[in-house]
Write an enzyme that holds these catalytic residues in place. Sequence first.
Site, PDB file in Angstrom:
ATOM      1  N   GLU A 190       0.225  12.182  -6.364  1.00  0.00           N
ATOM      2  CA  GLU A 190      -0.345  10.926  -6.822  1.00  0.00           C
ATOM      3  C   GLU A 190      -1.849  10.874  -6.592  1.00  0.00           C
ATOM      4  O   GLU A 190      -2.381  11.432  -5.633  1.00  0.00           O
ATOM      5  CB  GLU A 190       0.352   9.763  -6.110  1.00  0.00           C
ATOM      6  CG  GLU A 190       1.781   9.646  -6.593  1.00  0.00           C
ATOM      7  CD  GLU A 190       2.509   8.426  -6.063  1.00  0.00           C
ATOM      8  OE1 GLU A 190       3.263   7.819  -6.833  1.00  0.00           O
ATOM      9  OE2 GLU A 190       2.321   8.078  -4.890  1.00  0.00           O
ATOM     10  N   CYS A 214      -9.118   8.537  -5.115  1.00  0.00           N
ATOM     11  CA  CYS A 214      -8.454   9.112  -3.951  1.00  0.00           C
ATOM     12  C   CYS A 214      -7.560  10.248  -4.437  1.00  0.00           C
ATOM     13  O   CYS A 214      -6.579  10.006  -5.145  1.00  0.00           O
ATOM     14  CB  CYS A 214      -7.653   8.001  -3.288  1.00  0.00           C
ATOM     15  SG  CYS A 214      -6.768   8.507  -1.835  1.00  0.00           S
ATOM     16  N   CYS A 242       2.321  12.505  11.111  1.00  0.00           N
ATOM     17  CA  CYS A 242       1.748  11.326  11.749  1.00  0.00           C
ATOM     18  C   CYS A 242       2.789  10.206  11.629  1.00  0.00           C
ATOM     19  O   CYS A 242       3.354   9.992  10.553  1.00  0.00           O
ATOM     20  CB  CYS A 242       0.436  10.935  11.089  1.00  0.00           C
ATOM     21  SG  CYS A 242      -0.747  12.305  11.126  1.00  0.00           S
ATOM     22  N   CYS A 247       2.600   7.357   8.873  1.00  0.00           N
ATOM     23  CA  CYS A 247       2.269   7.733   7.489  1.00  0.00           C
ATOM     24  C   CYS A 247       3.525   8.112   6.718  1.00  0.00           C
ATOM     25  O   CYS A 247       4.303   8.962   7.177  1.00  0.00           O
ATOM     26  CB  CYS A 247       1.288   8.903   7.509  1.00  0.00           C
ATOM     27  SG  CYS A 247       0.953   9.558   5.863  1.00  0.00           S
ATOM     28  N   SER A 305     -11.208  13.699   4.302  1.00  0.00           N
ATOM     29  CA  SER A 305     -10.604  13.076   5.483  1.00  0.00           C
ATOM     30  C   SER A 305      -9.616  14.047   6.121  1.00  0.00           C
ATOM     31  O   SER A 305      -8.755  14.606   5.453  1.00  0.00           O
ATOM     32  CB  SER A 305      -9.872  11.802   5.058  1.00  0.00           C
ATOM     33  OG  SER A 305      -9.131  11.271   6.139  1.00  0.00           O
ATOM     34  N   HIS A 314      -7.600   7.111  15.225  1.00  0.00           N
ATOM     35  CA  HIS A 314      -6.464   6.206  15.488  1.00  0.00           C
ATOM     36  C   HIS A 314      -6.148   5.939  16.950  1.00  0.00           C
ATOM     37  O   HIS A 314      -5.372   5.029  17.254  1.00  0.00           O
ATOM     38  CB  HIS A 314      -5.178   6.687  14.806  1.00  0.00           C
ATOM     39  CG  HIS A 314      -5.328   6.982  13.342  1.00  0.00           C
ATOM     40  ND1 HIS A 314      -5.986   6.141  12.475  1.00  0.00           N
ATOM     41  CD2 HIS A 314      -4.916   8.035  12.590  1.00  0.00           C
ATOM     42  CE1 HIS A 314      -5.955   6.659  11.262  1.00  0.00           C
ATOM     43  NE2 HIS A 314      -5.333   7.806  11.304  1.00  0.00           N
ATOM     44  N   CYS A 340      -3.265   3.412   1.403  1.00  0.00           N
ATOM     45  CA  CYS A 340      -3.261   4.544   2.342  1.00  0.00           C
ATOM     46  C   CYS A 340      -1.889   4.734   2.968  1.00  0.00           C
ATOM     47  O   CYS A 340      -1.296   3.780   3.472  1.00  0.00           O
ATOM     48  CB  CYS A 340      -4.200   4.267   3.520  1.00  0.00           C
ATOM     49  SG  CYS A 340      -5.904   4.324   3.112  1.00  0.00           S
TER      50      CYS A 340
HETATM   51  N1  SAH Z   1      -4.327  13.973   5.815  1.00  0.00           N
HETATM   52  C1  SAH Z   1      -5.620  13.414   5.839  1.00  0.00           C
HETATM   53  C2  SAH Z   1      -6.001  12.666   4.577  1.00  0.00           C
HETATM   54  C3  SAH Z   1      -4.926  11.822   3.938  1.00  0.00           C
HETATM   55  S1  SAH Z   1      -4.396  10.384   4.809  1.00  0.00           S
HETATM   56  C4  SAH Z   1      -5.788  12.534   7.044  1.00  0.00           C
HETATM   57  O1  SAH Z   1      -4.807  12.281   7.742  1.00  0.00           O
HETATM   58  O2  SAH Z   1      -6.911  12.135   7.300  1.00  0.00           O
HETATM   59  C5  SAH Z   1      -5.703   9.217   4.449  1.00  0.00           C
HETATM   60  C6  SAH Z   1      -5.846   8.115   5.503  1.00  0.00           C
HETATM   61  O3  SAH Z   1      -4.762   7.166   5.440  1.00  0.00           O
HETATM   62  C7  SAH Z   1      -5.842   8.655   6.924  1.00  0.00           C
HETATM   63  O4  SAH Z   1      -6.860   8.058   7.692  1.00  0.00           O
HETATM   64  C8  SAH Z   1      -4.505   8.209   7.427  1.00  0.00           C
HETATM   65  O5  SAH Z   1      -4.475   8.157   8.801  1.00  0.00           O
HETATM   66  C9  SAH Z   1      -4.335   6.871   6.758  1.00  0.00           C
HETATM   67  N2  SAH Z   1      -2.964   6.369   6.734  1.00  0.00           N
HETATM   68  C10 SAH Z   1      -1.822   7.093   6.669  1.00  0.00           C
HETATM   69  N3  SAH Z   1      -0.755   6.267   6.660  1.00  0.00           N
HETATM   70  C11 SAH Z   1      -1.209   5.007   6.714  1.00  0.00           C
HETATM   71  C12 SAH Z   1      -0.584   3.712   6.685  1.00  0.00           C
HETATM   72  N4  SAH Z   1       0.731   3.574   6.604  1.00  0.00           N
HETATM   73  N5  SAH Z   1      -1.385   2.628   6.723  1.00  0.00           N
HETATM   74  C13 SAH Z   1      -2.725   2.754   6.773  1.00  0.00           C
HETATM   75  N6  SAH Z   1      -3.378   3.944   6.780  1.00  0.00           N
HETATM   76  C14 SAH Z   1      -2.625   5.056   6.753  1.00  0.00           C
HETATM   77 FE1  SF4 Z   2      -0.973  12.687   8.843  1.00  0.00          FE
HETATM   78 FE2  SF4 Z   2      -2.705  12.650   6.786  1.00  0.00          FE
HETATM   79 FE3  SF4 Z   2      -0.485  14.194   6.653  1.00  0.00          FE
HETATM   80 FE4  SF4 Z   2      -0.271  11.547   6.530  1.00  0.00          FE
HETATM   81  S1  SF4 Z   2      -1.278  12.847   5.052  1.00  0.00           S
HETATM   82  S2  SF4 Z   2       1.004  12.934   7.805  1.00  0.00           S
HETATM   83  S3  SF4 Z   2      -1.916  10.851   7.889  1.00  0.00           S
HETATM   84  S4  SF4 Z   2      -2.184  14.410   8.102  1.00  0.00           S
END
Ligand code: SAH
Ligand code: SF4
Length: 387
Positions: free
Chosen positions: A114, A131, A142, A145, A225, A249, A367
């Site tokens: 996406e 994005c 994470c 996420c 990021s 975070h 996000c």
């Molecule tokens: N993998 C990379 C980039 C993609 S995630 C990273 O982790 O940085 C992009 C951003 O969205 C990251 O800062 C991540 O921590 C945040 N994010 C992920 N899940 C989220 C959620 N449920 N609510 C708000 N931000 C979130």
């Molecule tokens: Fe973590 Fe970024 Fe992967 Fe989501 S997309 S699991 S925030 S590293």
Amino acid sequence: MSITLDLKPPARPAKAPDAPINLAGLGRGALRDALVASGLITPDKARMRASQLWRWIHQSGAVGFDGMSDIAKETRAELAQRFVVARPEIVERQVSADGVRKWLIRFAPGIEAETVFIPNVAESRGQGALCVSSQVGCTLNCTFCHTGTQALVRNLTAAEIVAQVQVARDDLGEWPSPREDRRLSNVVFMGMGEPLYNLDAVAEAMDIMSDNEGMGISRRRITVSTSGVAPELKALGERTNAMLAVSLHAANDALRDELVPLNRRYPIAELMAAVKAYPGLSNAKRVTFEYVMLKGVNDSPADAKALVRLISGVPAKINLIPFNPWPGAPYECSEPEVIEAFGSILNRAGYASPVRRPRGRDILAACGQLKSESEKLRASARRTPAV
Ligand code: SAH
Ligand code: SF4
């Protein structure tokens, strides 16, 4: 007998042997090489022909060879026999109530990712950031996420990353590439996946999208990021000159170990040392620390003060991201007044700390929500009997 499975995704997904090469996502050198290898163009003419094609593809947004008016008709026909200039299939397009657009793109059977365009409403010309995804799924888990709950399918290629910008440009009606007043003004690698686990493709895609004879998106307007792959930061800066965003975070290892499990491998001290050494970091080129606001988990005044201490001396701003919920998520979003109090502690310490307004939540484009709806749709489609 034991069987060992090698689950590592291939660095470059295999192309069907007889599929024509798509020129739309090749870098300059690869484009030249493809022309020479086809036997259609002699090496001495390849550079000129490649530049011509490059401008059609990346400046004019050409799809197919038909409109390439300064290339002889016979040459176009020959090119069309061996190559294509094409877009991937758009499986779904959604526009949210707040103007966010989301595309579910199928690059190959079962390979879908996406891409989200987020207009900056404060900007009267309707500019915004795209994005983009760097992987289908993610190997990291994470806990807040949704993408992290989905297994990695594979890395996207540079061409597939570039295609996301091209698809968005098509939909925004933004060809030929404008020099200024662009709607698609910024690119952020904040979609699905961990860009630093796919650095080669990310770097190559940036070379293509920032080329001045093409889309010309300045590297200062491209942000990568990362969840904190400390050993790759130097290479990222040296190879791409990208703006850096780090998903922090938490300001202590115990909590970050839990939220971002990669922290067990690269703890905060190692990550901060790599951030401080990021090539080009200065007051004019600050790192952005992303901080998702989780109710009762990382949002106390003590957490804010610990964060200030941790980043002291680093040219930085902090992006506070209200947690975007998803079905079954083990967290809730902090209350608005708690986020405000947290932000004012950072502000008083001299750090800009804008709260990222959740955008596109109604179409699961915010996000950490990516991919989820498309999986759900497929699951429900399976449950619906065919008529
Ligand atoms: N993998 C990379 C980039 C993609 S995630 C990273 O982790 O940085 C992009 C951003 O969205 C990251 O800062 C991540 O921590 C945040 N994010 C992920 N899940 C989220 C959620 N449920 N609510 C708000 N931000 C979130
Ligand atoms: Fe973590 Fe970024 Fe992967 Fe989501 S997309 S699991 S925030 S590293």
